[in-house]
Structures are given as structure tokens and as C-alpha cells.
Design an enzyme around this catalytic site. Structure first.
Site, PDB file in Angstrom:
ATOM      1  N   GLN A 312       2.895  -2.313  -3.560  1.00  0.00           N
ATOM      2  CA  GLN A 312       1.976  -1.173  -3.538  1.00  0.00           C
ATOM      3  C   GLN A 312       2.207  -0.312  -2.303  1.00  0.00           C
ATOM      4  O   GLN A 312       2.110   0.916  -2.366  1.00  0.00           O
ATOM      5  CB  GLN A 312       0.527  -1.669  -3.573  1.00  0.00           C
ATOM      6  CG  GLN A 312      -0.525  -0.584  -3.427  1.00  0.00           C
ATOM      7  CD  GLN A 312      -0.514   0.423  -4.562  1.00  0.00           C
ATOM      8  OE1 GLN A 312      -0.075   0.113  -5.666  1.00  0.00           O
ATOM      9  NE2 GLN A 312      -0.998   1.625  -4.296  1.00  0.00           N
ATOM     10  N   GLU A 313       2.536  -0.948  -1.193  1.00  0.00           N
ATOM     11  CA  GLU A 313       2.734  -0.201   0.049  1.00  0.00           C
ATOM     12  C   GLU A 313       4.050   0.579   0.052  1.00  0.00           C
ATOM     13  O   GLU A 313       4.079   1.745   0.448  1.00  0.00           O
ATOM     14  CB  GLU A 313       2.720  -1.174   1.240  1.00  0.00           C
ATOM     15  CG  GLU A 313       1.358  -1.730   1.595  1.00  0.00           C
ATOM     16  CD  GLU A 313       0.458  -0.687   2.266  1.00  0.00           C
ATOM     17  OE1 GLU A 313       0.960   0.398   2.629  1.00  0.00           O
ATOM     18  OE2 GLU A 313      -0.738  -0.972   2.421  1.00  0.00           O
ATOM     19  N   SER A 314       5.138  -0.060  -0.387  1.00  0.00           N
ATOM     20  CA  SER A 314       6.454   0.553  -0.149  1.00  0.00           C
ATOM     21  C   SER A 314       7.436   0.403  -1.301  1.00  0.00           C
ATOM     22  O   SER A 314       8.582   0.836  -1.171  1.00  0.00           O
ATOM     23  CB  SER A 314       7.083  -0.096   1.084  1.00  0.00           C
ATOM     24  OG  SER A 314       7.350  -1.478   0.812  1.00  0.00           O
ATOM     25  N   TYR A 439      -5.930   1.322  -4.807  1.00  0.00           N
ATOM     26  CA  TYR A 439      -5.016   0.427  -4.087  1.00  0.00           C
ATOM     27  C   TYR A 439      -5.245  -1.027  -4.497  1.00  0.00           C
ATOM     28  O   TYR A 439      -4.310  -1.745  -4.878  1.00  0.00           O
ATOM     29  CB  TYR A 439      -5.262   0.617  -2.588  1.00  0.00           C
ATOM     30  CG  TYR A 439      -4.455  -0.234  -1.645  1.00  0.00           C
ATOM     31  CD1 TYR A 439      -3.176   0.135  -1.249  1.00  0.00           C
ATOM     32  CD2 TYR A 439      -4.997  -1.400  -1.100  1.00  0.00           C
ATOM     33  CE1 TYR A 439      -2.449  -0.630  -0.351  1.00  0.00           C
ATOM     34  CE2 TYR A 439      -4.280  -2.171  -0.193  1.00  0.00           C
ATOM     35  CZ  TYR A 439      -3.008  -1.786   0.183  1.00  0.00           C
ATOM     36  OH  TYR A 439      -2.289  -2.535   1.073  1.00  0.00           O
TER      37      TYR A 439
END
Length: 525
Positions: A312-314, A439
Site C-alpha cells: 500500500q505504501e510503495s 489506507y
């Protein structure tokens, strides 16, 4: 003297009356509820599937399991499960006295042909024809005759297809098996081994993230209602107590929590994003899997949750960078990286270790009253939006009469931090409150897919060690002749079981369960 004699006589009558009442009370036949409380256990028959009951690393879980476990706690007894494969087995367990309640996601309509009682209706589902995207979409039941259709034998779906075959489409034909459930059949449609299958709407809702190349073609029949099922031959004491349980405010709160826990992250579906994630989980994740496992073991997380967070972040890109200056797989700020001892944010091992450590710190900062899994969801939200904004949302939730310890309430309040009339009441002010909600939802979805993928690998490894001669038997349900469709079902002969990997050969009769099907369209739709 006369008054004394009258007093003695009256006292004698009262004592006699009390003795009779005592005798009647002591000789009262105990109710089913009495016997359950005396025995100290509630026996519940259920099924092993994603929507009812299954085992995970932390133990037993599932929507139906958690609900009926709460009911057992409400009665003050232990819960004992009897797991069966199909509707008929569950109804037989009730009839034979082997179980007190069936909590298996069965609808009133599909069980109405059995001698049963019902608790309160608490959910509704529909039956959906599912097909593979980029193949010809069936628009109506008539289109099902052009492809390979399979459903579990003796299931609600088999009965539905028989109803439609008999009343609307005699040319309809399909296959049935005792060996495969909805998840197996959906996988077969995804793998092009089948063209269609018929599943419950809640089952497909859960499975869709794992199999993004599947889609609903159309809904077959009417919406049906779900309730716990009890044997009709028993007295109504246990049934009455189920109504008391469901009508409690605490049970309403519990059901909302369970809906959030099991279905809250499977809302809007991104077909392209799901395909990209599956592709990356095969090509990129293996490079960093050991790093995620090491960090998870150190900080008490499931490594697949940390991996889902990293995606999800990168998208597992160690050189990822945002316009705000955060960098690396776990997208750390320069300041946070320094506090965590991360000297190189672009080093995957350091980034994963640092991000996991920071998430663990956020989890520890939450009030002790916040329990799992809400504690993890809130820690993830704080990772995204900041701990201060999360605490603002929790305090605002309390002001609005919501529970600040439940993610289901906090996630509804977080988006309010974009509105001035709300954020001016907070310490940290404005925040893009919808972002942490999305998120967390995405991470939960990615996590579920990673768990599913790992389970499939284990199942495939187990299947390769088994004898290849153990084929799955299937039964072909042939079209009805014109005479059959007018005069009723054909005579019942012996069914022919076929290995799944052999060419189809039609059997000449319908299953004996046909006799159990009532003529009510309400039951079969």
C-alpha cells in the site's frame, strides 16, 4: 377453642397446597434450555467456509462462529461445534438430537421443507451466476445452456437449478459434486475449467479480491433471509432465548462489529489494481519476504500484514518517493527514519525494519481499552494520518456518541476532520480523514489475498502428494424431456458418478433429493 380449630384447619390446607405446588414444580419436565444449562454446553452444527466458520492462526473464527459463540456466552455455557458439509447433514443433526442449533448461513427458504423452527432473521443473501471476465457474459438463464455449469450437490443452488429446469428451462443441464465447495468452483471458473457457477452473494463478495477475473453475470431468483435453525420437535424455550439475544442492544453492536471485521474491507473493487497486486506478489514480494518475516517476528505482527502495508505504501518499490518527501518501501519521513535508527531509507531491510518498529510503537501508544483487531487497524490509520489526528477522531467519536475504541466507529468519524465545524473542535485541526480509512481498507484486502495465496500453495503441495487416481466424482444432471417437464421429474434410477477429468456422460435421472424439494417458488428462488 373453635377459633383455634379453624386456625389449625386453615394452616393444614395452606401446607397441603404448598406441598402440592412443590411437588408439581419438582416434577416439571425440564425444557431444552434447562437441559443445555444443566449440561453446560450448547451444541451447534455449522459448515466450514469463509462466511461461517474456519480456523486461522489465532484459532476459530468466522461471522457465524463469533455470533453463536457470543450466544453461548450469553447463556453461560460452553460452545461445542459439529461441522458438516451440506444442508441435509445439518438438518439430520437437528432431527436426531445431535445439535441444538444450526448456525451455518442457511436461509429460511432453503430449509422450509424440514421440520424446523427459526430464530430471528438477521441477514439476507441472493444467488448469483458468476463467469470469467473477457469471456461471453451470460445475460439470462437460457445462456447457461451454452457453457459448463457446476454447483455443489444437495445444495441450495442445486435445488434452485432444478426448479428453473422444471418450471422455465427444461433444456438446462449442469454438473454436481459432493467434493467441491463455492471457493473451489469459483477457482475453476477463474482457471477456465468451468464457464459458470452459482454462489451466494456474500461468498462471492469475500472471494472476489482473490479472483479478480471473475464477475457477476446476473442474480437468479429472489433475495432470501438467513436465520438460525432449530428442531421443531423441541420445545420453544431455546428459540425464545435466541430472540432475547438478538433483540439486545449489545448484540446489535456486536453484529455491526462483525460486519466491519469480515466484510468492511471488501466494498469497492478495483479490477486493474487487484490484477497488478497479484502480479507483483509473484514477481516482487519474494525479494523482500524474509525481511517482512524477520520484522514481524520481532514486533509481533503477521508478516503478511506488514507485506500488505508495504505494498500500500510503495508497491514494494524500494526507491519509491512521494511529493511530501517520504521514501522507501515503508515510505518513512527523514525525521522518523532518524528516530528509528534508519540510516538509509532506500535500503529495503532498513525500511521494513523501521516501518514495522514505528507501527509497533503506534500500537503500544493506544489506550488499553482498544482491543484487537481494532488496535491494529487504528495503528495503521495513525501510521498514515498521524497519531494526533487519530486521537482527535477518537475524541470526536466519543462526543458524537460513538465508541472511540471501535474501528467501525472511528473510521466513520475520521472523514469529518475535513469539515471545519468538526476539526475546529480538535487539537490538531484539519486532516484528510478519508485517506486513512481507504489506507486501512486496502491493506486489509491485500492481506486477505496474501493469506489466500499462501493457503493455495499449501493445498497444491498437499494435492501433489496424494494418489492421482483419487479423482473428484461429478454427476451430470441432463435436460428434461418434454414429457418430464409436463408430467414432473423422471423416475429415479441410480446416479452415475464421474471423475472430474473425464468427458461428460449424462445420467438418466435426477437426484433423490428432488423428492425433498417443495413446490413453493418462494423456497426455491
Amino acid at each position: 377453642m373453635t377459633r383455634l380449630l379453624n386456625t389449625i384447619r386453615n394452616t393444614g390446607r395452606i401446607l397441603t397446597t404448598l406441598a402440592v405446588v412443590t411437588l408439581l414444580v419438582s416434577s416439571r419436565h425440564p425444557t431444552l434450555l434447562d437441559r443445555i444449562e444443566q449440561d453446560g454446553r450448547l451444541i451447534v452444527v455449522t459448515r466450514n467456509n469463509p462466511t461461517t466458520y474456519y480456523e486461522e492462526r489465532q484459532g476459530a473464527t468466522g461471522y457465524e462462529y463469533e455470533l453463536v459463540k457470543s450466544f453461548a456466552d450469553y447463556l453461560g455455557v460452553e460452545l461445542e461445534l459439529l461441522v458438516v458439509d451440506d444442508l441435509h447433514s445439518a438438518m439430520e443433526a437437528l432431527k436426531n438430537g445431535d445439535a441444538h442449533i444450526s448456525a451455518a448461513g442457511f436461509t429460511k427458504e432453503q430449509t422450509s421443507g424440514y421440520p424446523v423452527l427459526y430464530g430471528p432473521t438477521y441477514s439476507s443473501i441472493s444467488e448469483q451466476i458468476v463467469y470469467r471476465l473477457r469471456t461471453e457474459k451470460p445475460e439470462s438463464i437460457e445462456d447457461l445452456t451454452a457453457g459448463r455449469l457446476m454447483v455443489p450437490a444437495r445444495s441450495r443452488h442445486a435445488r434452485t437449478l432444478r426448479h428453473w429446469q422444471k418450471t422455465e428451462l427444461p433444456s438446462l443441464s449442469w454438473r454436481e459434486t459432493d467434493e467441491l465447495d463455492a471457493s473451489d468452483l469459483l477457482q475453476m471458473v477463474s482457471d477456465r475449467e468451468l464457464d459458470f457457477t452459482l454462489v451466494n452473494s456474500n461468498e462471492f463478495r469475500l472471494m472476489r479480491s482473490y479472483l479478480p477475473n471473475l464477475e457477476v453475470a446476473f442474480t437468479l431468483g429472489e433475495i432470501q433471509t438467513v436465520a438460525w435453525v432449530l428442531p421443531r420437535l423441541a420445545d420453544e424455550s431455546l428459540r425464545d432465548r435466541t430472540f432475547d439475544f438478538f433483540y439486545r442492544p449489545e448484540t446489535g453492536v456486536l453484529m455491526a462489529e462483525l460486519s466491519e471485521r469480515f466484510y468492511g474491507h471488501v466494498g469497492q473493487f478495483d479490477y486493474v489494481g487487484a490484477h497488478r497486486f497479484l502480479r507483483h506478489s509473484r514477481s516482487l514480494l519474494p525479494r523482500y519476504e524474509d525481511n517482512f518475516k524477520k520484522a514481524a517476528e520481532k514486533h509481533g505482527f503477521d508478516w503478511r500484514l506488514l507485506a500488505a502495508m508495504g505494498y500500500q505504501e510503495s508497491h514494494w518499490n524500494p526507491r519509491a518517493r512521494s511529493f511530501t518527501g517520504v521514501r522507501g518501501i515503508m515510505m518513512l519521513t527523514l525525521r522518523t527514519a532518524g528516530e528509528l535508527g534508519v540510516t538509509n531509507r532506500l535500503d529495503p531491510a532498513q525500511s521494513i525494519a523501521g516501518g514495522s518498529k514505528y507501527l509497533a510503537r503506534l500500537r503500544e501508544r493506544l489506550d488499553e481499552s482498544v482491543r484487537e483487531p481494532d488496535r491494529t487497524w487504528m495503528a495503521l490509520a495513525a501510521y498514515n494520518v498521524g497519531f494526533g489526528h487519530l486521537e482527535d477522531a477518537r475524541r470526536l467519536a466519543e462526543k458524537l456518541g460513538r465508541n472511540p475504541d471501535l474501528w467501525i466507529d472511528v473510521k466513520d468519524v475520521l472523514p469529518l476532520l475535513t469539515q471545519q465545524r468538526y476539526y475546529r473542535q480538535t487539537r490538531y485541526g484539519y486532516a484528510r480523514g478519508q485517506e486513512p480509512v481507504t489506507y486501512v481498507q486496502n491493506i486489509r484486502r491485500y492481506y486477505d489475498v496474501l493469506v489466500w495465496n499462501e493457503e493455495q500453495v499449501i493445498l497444491e503441495e498437499e494435492s501433489t502428494t496424494q494418489n492421482n487416481d483419487t479423482d473428484v466424482p461429478v454427476t451430470v444432471i441432463p435436460p428434461l424431456s418434454t414429457a418430464d417437464s409436463l408430467e414432473g421429474p423422471p423416475a429415479l434410477d441410480t446416479l452415475i458418478d464421474l471423475p472430474l477429468n473425464l468427458p461428460e456422460v449424462e445420467s438418466s435421472e435426477q437426484e433423490s433429493a428432488e423428492a425433498d424439494v417443495t413446490e413453493s417458488s418462494a423456497e426455491l428462488n
